[in-house]
Write a protein that holds these residues in place. Sequence first.
Motif, PDB file in Angstrom:
ATOM      1  N   LEU A  36       0.841  -1.202   0.000  1.00  0.00           N
ATOM      2  CA  LEU A  36       0.000   0.000   0.000  1.00  0.00           C
ATOM      3  C   LEU A  36       0.875   1.250   0.000  1.00  0.00           C
ATOM      4  O   LEU A  36       1.746   1.404   0.861  1.00  0.00           O
ATOM      5  N   GLU A  37       0.661   2.115  -0.974  1.00  0.00           N
ATOM      6  CA  GLU A  37       1.426   3.361  -1.053  1.00  0.00           C
ATOM      7  C   GLU A  37       0.510   4.525  -0.719  1.00  0.00           C
ATOM      8  O   GLU A  37      -0.498   4.722  -1.395  1.00  0.00           O
ATOM      9  N   CYS A  38       0.883   5.258   0.316  1.00  0.00           N
ATOM     10  CA  CYS A  38       0.003   6.346   0.761  1.00  0.00           C
ATOM     11  C   CYS A  38       0.461   7.695   0.236  1.00  0.00           C
ATOM     12  O   CYS A  38       1.641   8.009   0.224  1.00  0.00           O
ATOM     13  N   GLU A  39      -0.495   8.460  -0.210  1.00  0.00           N
ATOM     14  CA  GLU A  39      -0.261   9.846  -0.555  1.00  0.00           C
ATOM     15  C   GLU A  39      -1.177  10.652   0.351  1.00  0.00           C
ATOM     16  O   GLU A  39      -2.226  10.150   0.757  1.00  0.00           O
ATOM     17  N   ARG A  40      -0.817  11.904   0.633  1.00  0.00           N
ATOM     18  CA  ARG A  40      -1.612  12.740   1.520  1.00  0.00           C
ATOM     19  C   ARG A  40      -2.059  13.992   0.807  1.00  0.00           C
ATOM     20  O   ARG A  40      -1.285  14.551   0.028  1.00  0.00           O
ATOM     21  N   ASP A  41      -3.244  14.440   1.091  1.00  0.00           N
ATOM     22  CA  ASP A  41      -3.652  15.732   0.551  1.00  0.00           C
ATOM     23  C   ASP A  41      -4.648  16.388   1.498  1.00  0.00           C
ATOM     24  O   ASP A  41      -4.992  15.825   2.538  1.00  0.00           O
ATOM     25  N   LEU A  42      -5.121  17.560   1.104  1.00  0.00           N
ATOM     26  CA  LEU A  42      -5.969  18.357   1.987  1.00  0.00           C
ATOM     27  C   LEU A  42      -7.433  18.271   1.583  1.00  0.00           C
ATOM     28  O   LEU A  42      -7.760  18.186   0.396  1.00  0.00           O
ATOM     29  N   ILE A  43      -8.303  18.318   2.567  1.00  0.00           N
ATOM     30  CA  ILE A  43      -9.745  18.453   2.311  1.00  0.00           C
ATOM     31  C   ILE A  43     -10.344  19.283   3.437  1.00  0.00           C
ATOM     32  O   ILE A  43      -9.747  19.393   4.519  1.00  0.00           O
ATOM     33  N   GLY A  44     -11.509  19.854   3.197  1.00  0.00           N
ATOM     34  CA  GLY A  44     -12.219  20.575   4.257  1.00  0.00           C
ATOM     35  C   GLY A  44     -11.567  21.912   4.565  1.00  0.00           C
ATOM     36  O   GLY A  44     -11.028  22.594   3.685  1.00  0.00           O
ATOM     37  N   GLY A  45     -11.588  22.288   5.839  1.00  0.00           N
ATOM     38  CA  GLY A  45     -11.044  23.571   6.258  1.00  0.00           C
ATOM     39  C   GLY A  45      -9.564  23.699   5.921  1.00  0.00           C
ATOM     40  O   GLY A  45      -9.095  24.761   5.502  1.00  0.00           O
ATOM     41  N   ALA A  46      -8.821  22.607   6.070  1.00  0.00           N
ATOM     42  CA  ALA A  46      -7.383  22.628   5.774  1.00  0.00           C
ATOM     43  C   ALA A  46      -7.146  23.008   4.313  1.00  0.00           C
ATOM     44  O   ALA A  46      -6.233  23.774   3.997  1.00  0.00           O
ATOM     45  N   ALA A  47      -7.974  22.496   3.414  1.00  0.00           N
ATOM     46  CA  ALA A  47      -7.847  22.818   1.989  1.00  0.00           C
ATOM     47  C   ALA A  47      -8.307  24.250   1.728  1.00  0.00           C
ATOM     48  O   ALA A  47      -7.691  24.977   0.936  1.00  0.00           O
ATOM     49  N   PRO A  88     -16.078  23.672   4.878  1.00  0.00           N
ATOM     50  CA  PRO A  88     -15.430  22.358   4.908  1.00  0.00           C
ATOM     51  C   PRO A  88     -16.378  21.211   4.524  1.00  0.00           C
ATOM     52  O   PRO A  88     -16.006  20.315   3.758  1.00  0.00           O
ATOM     53  N   GLU A  89     -17.625  21.268   5.013  1.00  0.00           N
ATOM     54  CA  GLU A  89     -18.586  20.191   4.738  1.00  0.00           C
ATOM     55  C   GLU A  89     -18.871  20.070   3.245  1.00  0.00           C
ATOM     56  O   GLU A  89     -19.145  18.976   2.738  1.00  0.00           O
ATOM     57  N   ALA A  90     -18.792  21.220   2.529  1.00  0.00           N
ATOM     58  CA  ALA A  90     -19.051  21.181   1.085  1.00  0.00           C
ATOM     59  C   ALA A  90     -18.008  20.305   0.386  1.00  0.00           C
ATOM     60  O   ALA A  90     -18.303  19.619  -0.591  1.00  0.00           O
ATOM     61  N   GLY A  91     -16.773  20.326   0.908  1.00  0.00           N
ATOM     62  CA  GLY A  91     -15.710  19.491   0.324  1.00  0.00           C
ATOM     63  C   GLY A  91     -16.063  18.018   0.414  1.00  0.00           C
ATOM     64  O   GLY A  91     -15.860  17.239  -0.537  1.00  0.00           O
ATOM     65  N   LEU A  92     -16.612  17.635   1.554  1.00  0.00           N
ATOM     66  CA  LEU A  92     -17.003  16.230   1.744  1.00  0.00           C
ATOM     67  C   LEU A  92     -18.166  15.861   0.819  1.00  0.00           C
ATOM     68  O   LEU A  92     -18.171  14.802   0.184  1.00  0.00           O
ATOM     69  N   LEU A  93     -19.146  16.778   0.725  1.00  0.00           N
ATOM     70  CA  LEU A  93     -20.297  16.493  -0.138  1.00  0.00           C
ATOM     71  C   LEU A  93     -19.869  16.411  -1.604  1.00  0.00           C
ATOM     72  O   LEU A  93     -20.327  15.546  -2.349  1.00  0.00           O
ATOM     73  N   TRP A  94     -18.938  17.281  -2.017  1.00  0.00           N
ATOM     74  CA  TRP A  94     -18.454  17.246  -3.409  1.00  0.00           C
ATOM     75  C   TRP A  94     -17.754  15.949  -3.730  1.00  0.00           C
ATOM     76  O   TRP A  94     -17.954  15.380  -4.785  1.00  0.00           O
ATOM     77  N   ILE A  95     -16.868  15.542  -2.832  1.00  0.00           N
ATOM     78  CA  ILE A  95     -16.083  14.343  -3.168  1.00  0.00           C
ATOM     79  C   ILE A  95     -17.012  13.134  -3.253  1.00  0.00           C
ATOM     80  O   ILE A  95     -16.871  12.286  -4.122  1.00  0.00           O
ATOM     81  N   ARG A  96     -18.037  13.091  -2.387  1.00  0.00           N
ATOM     82  CA  ARG A  96     -19.020  12.004  -2.477  1.00  0.00           C
ATOM     83  C   ARG A  96     -19.729  12.051  -3.823  1.00  0.00           C
ATOM     84  O   ARG A  96     -19.893  11.030  -4.497  1.00  0.00           O
ATOM     85  N   LYS A  97     -20.142  13.261  -4.212  1.00  0.00           N
ATOM     86  CA  LYS A  97     -20.912  13.428  -5.440  1.00  0.00           C
ATOM     87  C   LYS A  97     -20.031  13.186  -6.672  1.00  0.00           C
ATOM     88  O   LYS A  97     -20.409  12.459  -7.590  1.00  0.00           O
ATOM     89  N   GLU A  98     -18.828  13.799  -6.668  1.00  0.00           N
ATOM     90  CA  GLU A  98     -17.959  13.694  -7.842  1.00  0.00           C
ATOM     91  C   GLU A  98     -17.484  12.267  -8.076  1.00  0.00           C
ATOM     92  O   GLU A  98     -17.291  11.848  -9.205  1.00  0.00           O
ATOM     93  N   MET A  99     -17.272  11.506  -7.019  1.00  0.00           N
ATOM     94  CA  MET A  99     -16.858  10.110  -7.180  1.00  0.00           C
ATOM     95  C   MET A  99     -18.068   9.175  -7.289  1.00  0.00           C
ATOM     96  O   MET A  99     -17.914   7.970  -7.409  1.00  0.00           O
TER      97      MET A  99
END
Length: 367
Positions: A36-47, A88-99
């Motif tokens: 397993l190769e992990c990459e990290r990125d930002l979502i929510g308030g951090a992004a 921040p919550e919009a980021g979560l809703l988008w990723i659910r919707k976009e994927m």
Amino acid sequence: MSKKILLLPGDGIGQEVIAEAEKVIGWMNREYGLGLECERDLIGGAAYDDHGTPLSDATLKLAHEADAVLMGAVGGPEYDDVPRDVRPEAGLLWIRKEMDLFANLRPAVAFDALMAASSLKAEVLQGLDILIVRELTAGVYFGKPRGMETLPDGTERCIDTQSYTRSEIKRIARVAFDLARQRNGKLHSVEKANVMETGAFWRKVVTELHQAEGDGVTLEHMYADNCAMQLVRAPKQFDVIVTDNLFGDVLSDCAAMLTGSLGMLPSASLGAVDSAGKRPALYEPVHGSAPDIAGQNKANPLAMLMSLAMMLQYSLGADDAAKRLEGAVQAVLSDGIRTEDILDSSKGQQAVSTSQMGDAIIDRLGS
Ligand code: IPM
Ligand code: MG
């Protein structure tokens, strides 16, 4: 063969609990050679802080490319005044919707060792093992029109729209039938058919699908308000519950408390298998970012670690590794190792920190 995991810690305790998942991923790679190769990125308030958006296109691209996404939590009081579409919550809703992660699986399992942590009596909970299947990409979370308007007479009015198409209901019901068949064959479909048009339609579509392809599954319909009541009265009557986005949000928090703490509930959000045989998937604990305890190394990482176990099972075909991790969680709890949220002070237990809980899991995983 290596697999790519995208880690999106997000905000608050998301950062702390994902660090424990990384420890376990390292262990899994060493012990099971999962690559397993992990990459990290930002979502929510951090992004939002970095890019002015809670989910950047670059992050979304990484999520699409990854074999699975492991997410922490999003949100915090510092974003209360941020416009709704970039909260921040919009980021979560988008990723659910976009994927297109339409199927949200939220298992609630009562551990014997945690009976005292729940506010309900042990006999109501012993042996509890239910699965909430929440529709995640439609319903009132995404329905249009939505927003404020001012009527000609000056009255302000605000609108959300609950909407479901036949295919949106069918595909989530199909997932629920399949899961019920793999479990005890009992499915409750939950809506408000007595009040809502979408509820009556939901019931009709699920009933028709059951007649067409529901072999091996006993289907019962239940109103959402009654379901909330039955979940605290006699939760063991349930095996699988399928419901819409909003009722699923509410009922899964309720089910979480049956297990003693919101810190114990994992989740998997799955899309449809594509032509290459890949199923988009995001795994996240049901709990939020818990700003009140963030940064204090106090949060319970077990919901995150059980979300990782779900990833091992559903995305990586590593059932043995998943069972081993679940076994380690059981063992740690049986040994009385507790974070603050599940502490039984009558037994003289002392709370351990987030990282100590992670270390205890690694220790029980053994070698
Ligand atoms: C959940 C959460 C989210 C939801 C929030 C953070 C947008 O409560 O995953 O249950 O409402 O879906
Ligand atoms: Mg919720």
